[in-house]
Design a protein around this motif. Structure first.
Motif, PDB file in Angstrom:
ATOM      1  N   TYR A 140     179.672  82.657   8.478  1.00  0.00           N
ATOM      2  CA  TYR A 140     178.099  83.115   9.168  1.00  0.00           C
ATOM      3  C   TYR A 140     177.092  81.806   8.540  1.00  0.00           C
ATOM      4  N   ASP A 141     177.407  81.071   7.533  1.00  0.00           N
ATOM      5  CA  ASP A 141     176.285  80.204   6.798  1.00  0.00           C
ATOM      6  C   ASP A 141     175.881  79.185   8.005  1.00  0.00           C
ATOM      7  N   GLY A 142     176.932  78.738   8.580  1.00  0.00           N
ATOM      8  CA  GLY A 142     177.373  78.040   9.515  1.00  0.00           C
ATOM      9  C   GLY A 142     176.747  77.952  10.795  1.00  0.00           C
ATOM     10  N   TRP A 143     177.374  79.810  10.910  1.00  0.00           N
ATOM     11  CA  TRP A 143     177.152  79.569  13.097  1.00  0.00           C
ATOM     12  C   TRP A 143     176.947  80.909  13.379  1.00  0.00           C
ATOM     13  N   SER A 144     175.974  81.521  12.346  1.00  0.00           N
ATOM     14  CA  SER A 144     175.456  82.592  12.441  1.00  0.00           C
ATOM     15  C   SER A 144     174.278  83.143  13.707  1.00  0.00           C
ATOM     16  N   ILE A 145     173.784  81.870  14.098  1.00  0.00           N
ATOM     17  CA  ILE A 145     172.608  81.584  14.724  1.00  0.00           C
ATOM     18  C   ILE A 145     172.884  82.453  16.084  1.00  0.00           C
ATOM     19  N   ARG A 146     174.358  81.721  16.453  1.00  0.00           N
ATOM     20  CA  ARG A 146     174.918  81.766  17.599  1.00  0.00           C
ATOM     21  C   ARG A 146     174.748  83.492  18.079  1.00  0.00           C
ATOM     22  N   VAL A 147     174.813  84.209  16.704  1.00  0.00           N
ATOM     23  CA  VAL A 147     174.550  86.018  17.285  1.00  0.00           C
ATOM     24  C   VAL A 147     173.278  86.799  16.446  1.00  0.00           C
ATOM     25  N   THR A 148     172.684  85.488  16.117  1.00  0.00           N
ATOM     26  CA  THR A 148     171.788  86.041  16.011  1.00  0.00           C
ATOM     27  C   THR A 148     169.947  85.931  16.760  1.00  0.00           C
ATOM     28  N   SER A 149     170.187  85.125  17.304  1.00  0.00           N
ATOM     29  CA  SER A 149     169.083  83.909  17.855  1.00  0.00           C
ATOM     30  C   SER A 149     169.450  84.583  19.078  1.00  0.00           C
ATOM     31  N   MET A 216     170.568  96.800  16.249  1.00  0.00           N
ATOM     32  CA  MET A 216     170.173  96.497  17.198  1.00  0.00           C
ATOM     33  C   MET A 216     170.714  95.060  18.034  1.00  0.00           C
ATOM     34  N   GLU A 217     171.940  95.347  19.887  1.00  0.00           N
ATOM     35  CA  GLU A 217     172.038  94.532  19.262  1.00  0.00           C
ATOM     36  C   GLU A 217     172.586  94.006  20.952  1.00  0.00           C
ATOM     37  N   ILE A 218     172.474  93.355  21.842  1.00  0.00           N
ATOM     38  CA  ILE A 218     172.049  92.939  23.132  1.00  0.00           C
ATOM     39  C   ILE A 218     173.318  92.480  23.579  1.00  0.00           C
ATOM     40  N   ALA A 219     174.461  92.822  24.168  1.00  0.00           N
ATOM     41  CA  ALA A 219     175.779  92.034  24.912  1.00  0.00           C
ATOM     42  C   ALA A 219     175.174  91.334  26.298  1.00  0.00           C
ATOM     43  N   ILE A 227     173.408  90.514  17.179  1.00  0.00           N
ATOM     44  CA  ILE A 227     173.299  91.481  16.582  1.00  0.00           C
ATOM     45  C   ILE A 227     171.706  91.215  15.785  1.00  0.00           C
ATOM     46  N   ASN A 228     171.037  92.563  15.529  1.00  0.00           N
ATOM     47  CA  ASN A 228     169.989  92.230  14.510  1.00  0.00           C
ATOM     48  C   ASN A 228     169.979  93.430  13.868  1.00  0.00           C
ATOM     49  N   GLY A 229     169.909  93.188  11.945  1.00  0.00           N
ATOM     50  CA  GLY A 229     169.754  94.720  11.684  1.00  0.00           C
ATOM     51  C   GLY A 229     170.115  93.402   9.778  1.00  0.00           C
ATOM     52  N   PRO A 230     170.459  94.844   9.102  1.00  0.00           N
ATOM     53  CA  PRO A 230     170.224  96.017   9.702  1.00  0.00           C
ATOM     54  C   PRO A 230     168.940  96.710   9.191  1.00  0.00           C
ATOM     55  N   TYR A 231     168.686  98.331  10.202  1.00  0.00           N
ATOM     56  CA  TYR A 231     167.409  98.562   9.672  1.00  0.00           C
ATOM     57  C   TYR A 231     167.710  99.703   9.166  1.00  0.00           C
ATOM     58  N   GLN A 232     166.973 101.092   8.130  1.00  0.00           N
ATOM     59  CA  GLN A 232     166.912 102.411   8.104  1.00  0.00           C
ATOM     60  C   GLN A 232     167.425 103.169   9.059  1.00  0.00           C
ATOM     61  N   GLY A 233     168.504 103.768   8.213  1.00  0.00           N
ATOM     62  CA  GLY A 233     168.980 105.150   9.121  1.00  0.00           C
ATOM     63  C   GLY A 233     168.113 105.763   9.857  1.00  0.00           C
ATOM     64  N   ARG A 234     167.130 105.637   9.611  1.00  0.00           N
ATOM     65  CA  ARG A 234     166.127 107.028  10.375  1.00  0.00           C
ATOM     66  C   ARG A 234     165.335 106.416  11.610  1.00  0.00           C
ATOM     67  N   ARG A 235     165.383 104.942  12.139  1.00  0.00           N
ATOM     68  CA  ARG A 235     164.759 104.286  12.371  1.00  0.00           C
ATOM     69  C   ARG A 235     165.333 104.368  14.429  1.00  0.00           C
TER      70      ARG A 235
END
Length: 267
Positions: A140-149, A216-219, A227-235
């Motif tokens: 995650y520290d090295g390659w998380s940008i590929r699944v978050t941005s 929030m996810e985009i395929a 993947i973006n998050g986490p957010y509060q459960g009520r959002r």
């Protein structure tokens, strides 16, 4: 009374397993024998696909691409894993392929740590946990940008839109499918926090009536899931999409390419 009995029985079983673990550790230290630890050479391609969802050559490429061997401090093909034990070294010495196999096995089948311990030759539960957490953080520290941005894929959005168009999309500028997902969690604070409802209300999802964290996810058509998050459960999904990094990435891609790309999602 039934629940109390089940709790006491489970507690006794865990204590029994810990006693076996300590006895096995003492025997290994006394005899000087090492614990059996399965490595990649112990498996066939068919076994690798069944247990880890990759064949042997692909697993070797994963080890090389994620540079697990570079994390070693002794110059061998072993990875030094930080451990939580109060011993003299503070490190587990694990083969790089074994570390990757533990990570892939748990990600593929989501077993508990005792099942992982049994599968990999009865290595300590704490060792399985340390190895899995280390590999997960290392990746995650090295390659998380590929699944978050989404902006990371700005040079490939035209190809992604073309693939979706060839698959039958009526839009030539569609690059992904967006949706929200929930992860159920325990009630914050447990019984000690039963009177403090502030934290519980923040993560309470009224739709499924459970405490959750939302994402929030985009395929994308190339198989990646952003993947973006986490957010509060009520959002709500619409509120998460407005606040998440994905919307800002779409705006940045439009400014750099001059093309207005879109994502498709339900309301």
């Amino acid at each position: 009374m039934v629940f109390v009995g089940l709790y006491l029985q489970r507690k006794a079983n865990l204590a029994f397993l810990m006693d076996i673990e300590r006895a096995y550790e003492r025997r290994c230290q006394r005899t000087g024998c090492a614990r059996p630890s399965k490595c990649l050479s112990d498996y066939t391609d068919q076994d690798c696909m069944r247990f880890f969802r990759f064949n042997k050559e692909e697993i070797r490429r994963l080890i090389q691409c994620f540079r697990l061997t570079d994390a070693s401090q002794d110059g061998s093909n072993h990875t030094l894993i930080p451990c939580s034990r109060n011993d003299s070294t503070g490190w587990w010495r694990v083969r790089s392929d074994t570390a990757m196999l533990i990570f892939l096995y748990r990600m593929a089948h989501c077993p508990d740590l005792h099942s992982v311990r049994t599968f990999f030759g009865n290595m300590p539960v704490s060792k399985c946990s340390s190895v899995f957490n280390y590999v997960l953080k290392h990746i995650y520290d090295g390659w998380s940008i590929r699944v978050t941005s989404l902006q990371f894929w700005s040079e490939h959005v035209e190809d992604i839109a073309t693939q979706l168009s060839l698959a039958g999309s009526p839009y030539c500028n569609l690059i992904g499918l967006v949706d929200g997902t929930v992860q159920i969690i325990s009630r914050p604070g447990g019984r000690k926090n039963s009177r403090n409802t502030l934290d519980q209300e923040e993560v309470y999802n009224g739709h499924i009536r459970k405490h959750t964290l939302n994402f929030m996810e985009i395929a994308l058509s190339n198989g990646f899931l952003l993947i973006n998050g986490p957010y509060q459960g009520r959002r709500h999904d619409a509120a998460m999409f407005t606040d998440c990094q994905l919307l800002r990435d779409l705006q940045a891609i439009q400014q750099s390419t001059g093309t207005r790309y879109i994502v498709y999602g339900d309301r």
